[in-house]
Design a protein around this motif. Sequence first.
Motif, PDB file in Angstrom:
ATOM      1  N   ALA A  58       1.038   6.556  -0.426  1.00  0.00           N
ATOM      2  CA  ALA A  58       0.182   5.752   0.454  1.00  0.00           C
ATOM      3  C   ALA A  58      -0.543   4.673  -0.332  1.00  0.00           C
ATOM      4  O   ALA A  58      -0.644   3.514   0.108  1.00  0.00           O
ATOM      5  CB  ALA A  58      -0.817   6.651   1.175  1.00  0.00           C
ATOM      6  N   ALA A  59      -1.062   5.021  -1.509  1.00  0.00           N
ATOM      7  CA  ALA A  59      -1.777   4.044  -2.324  1.00  0.00           C
ATOM      8  C   ALA A  59      -0.841   2.941  -2.798  1.00  0.00           C
ATOM      9  O   ALA A  59      -1.232   1.764  -2.865  1.00  0.00           O
ATOM     10  CB  ALA A  59      -2.432   4.732  -3.515  1.00  0.00           C
ATOM     11  N   TYR A  60       0.391   3.284  -3.121  1.00  0.00           N
ATOM     12  CA  TYR A  60       1.350   2.265  -3.554  1.00  0.00           C
ATOM     13  C   TYR A  60       1.634   1.270  -2.431  1.00  0.00           C
ATOM     14  O   TYR A  60       1.591   0.055  -2.633  1.00  0.00           O
ATOM     15  CB  TYR A  60       2.654   2.922  -4.011  1.00  0.00           C
ATOM     16  N   ILE A  61       1.911   1.797  -1.243  1.00  0.00           N
ATOM     17  CA  ILE A  61       2.212   0.918  -0.110  1.00  0.00           C
ATOM     18  C   ILE A  61       1.011   0.047   0.238  1.00  0.00           C
ATOM     19  O   ILE A  61       1.156  -1.122   0.623  1.00  0.00           O
ATOM     20  CB  ILE A  61       2.649   1.753   1.109  1.00  0.00           C
ATOM     21  N   ALA A  62      -0.194   0.595   0.104  1.00  0.00           N
ATOM     22  CA  ALA A  62      -1.409  -0.133   0.453  1.00  0.00           C
ATOM     23  C   ALA A  62      -1.814  -1.145  -0.612  1.00  0.00           C
ATOM     24  O   ALA A  62      -2.619  -2.031  -0.343  1.00  0.00           O
ATOM     25  CB  ALA A  62      -2.561   0.841   0.684  1.00  0.00           C
ATOM     26  N   GLY A  63      -1.261  -1.022  -1.813  1.00  0.00           N
ATOM     27  CA  GLY A  63      -1.643  -1.888  -2.914  1.00  0.00           C
ATOM     28  C   GLY A  63      -0.863  -3.186  -2.950  1.00  0.00           C
ATOM     29  O   GLY A  63      -0.029  -3.469  -2.076  1.00  0.00           O
ATOM     30  N   PRO A  64      -1.084  -3.993  -3.968  1.00  0.00           N
ATOM     31  CA  PRO A  64      -0.430  -5.302  -4.062  1.00  0.00           C
ATOM     32  C   PRO A  64       1.085  -5.221  -4.152  1.00  0.00           C
ATOM     33  O   PRO A  64       1.787  -6.143  -3.719  1.00  0.00           O
ATOM     34  CB  PRO A  64      -1.047  -5.919  -5.328  1.00  0.00           C
ATOM     35  N   HIS A  65       1.625  -4.123  -4.695  1.00  0.00           N
ATOM     36  CA  HIS A  65       3.078  -3.993  -4.807  1.00  0.00           C
ATOM     37  C   HIS A  65       3.733  -3.754  -3.451  1.00  0.00           C
ATOM     38  O   HIS A  65       4.958  -3.860  -3.338  1.00  0.00           O
ATOM     39  CB  HIS A  65       3.436  -2.851  -5.755  1.00  0.00           C
ATOM     40  N   GLY A  66       2.929  -3.429  -2.436  1.00  0.00           N
ATOM     41  CA  GLY A  66       3.481  -3.156  -1.114  1.00  0.00           C
ATOM     42  C   GLY A  66       3.506  -4.340  -0.180  1.00  0.00           C
ATOM     43  O   GLY A  66       3.792  -4.179   1.008  1.00  0.00           O
ATOM     44  N   ALA A  67       3.249  -5.529  -0.698  1.00  0.00           N
ATOM     45  CA  ALA A  67       3.089  -6.693   0.174  1.00  0.00           C
ATOM     46  C   ALA A  67       4.343  -7.053   0.964  1.00  0.00           C
ATOM     47  O   ALA A  67       4.242  -7.630   2.053  1.00  0.00           O
ATOM     48  CB  ALA A  67       2.653  -7.904  -0.656  1.00  0.00           C
ATOM     49  N   MET A  68       5.522  -6.710   0.449  1.00  0.00           N
ATOM     50  CA  MET A  68       6.765  -7.044   1.152  1.00  0.00           C
ATOM     51  C   MET A  68       7.441  -5.814   1.737  1.00  0.00           C
ATOM     52  O   MET A  68       8.590  -5.881   2.179  1.00  0.00           O
ATOM     53  CB  MET A  68       7.718  -7.778   0.205  1.00  0.00           C
TER      54      MET A  68
END
Length: 237
Positions: free
Chosen positions: A213-223
């Motif tokens: 969840a944190a990965y998707i919500a972070g800057p790496h999850g923008a696309m």
Amino acid sequence: MNAFNGKNVLVLGGSRGIGAAIVRRFRAAAASVTFTYAGSQEAAQGLAAETGARALQANSADRDALIAAVAAQGALDVLVVNAGTLVLGDPLTLDADAVDHMIDVNVRAPYHAAVEAARRMNDEGRIIIIGSVNADRMPFAGGAAYAMTKSAMQGMVRGLARDFGARGITVNSIQPGPTDSDMNPADGPMAATMHSFMAIKRHARAAEIAELAAYIAGPHGAMITGSMQTIDGGFGA
């Protein structure tokens, strides 16, 4: 560890299990976190004291109360919808009211919460729905109604990703497989059966779901948007 410093996060259904792990993860990254709970007041108060997050009682089956709770948070950066319920059994004998309540919590609530959050969500915001691998695979009898509710989330996520994409708001579903929780303990009566379907033969830890969840919500999850992020140890492989 301060990746979410200054970010406003709301977790619906955050007092126990996966929800509590998500609350802890975002608080550890310096987010301002509010989480809702329905009946687990003691657990909610304990988590709030432990993490500094704010606990808010709200019934996800009550549409108007849920919408008001989301609206009261103002401009969110991240909404995580984790509140859910499980009803299993022979569809010929399952209580119809229990099934309809599950539809209210698992389908209607995520939709209305996501739409209300998006009204004032900051651009580049994140909406994450905690679904289930059972949206893709139901390998045992008695799960038709539950699987139906989780499959409905998939269509909602795909559609809302289109609706909100112009603002950079992403909408995704995380689909856990068996995860150690009060609802599905790693030493429960169904554990051996569930592990028999899996490539990695153990329950996931709630903290592992929270990391995704944190990965998707972070800057790496923008696309990453309109996607089903399955984390199930190969349950559906």
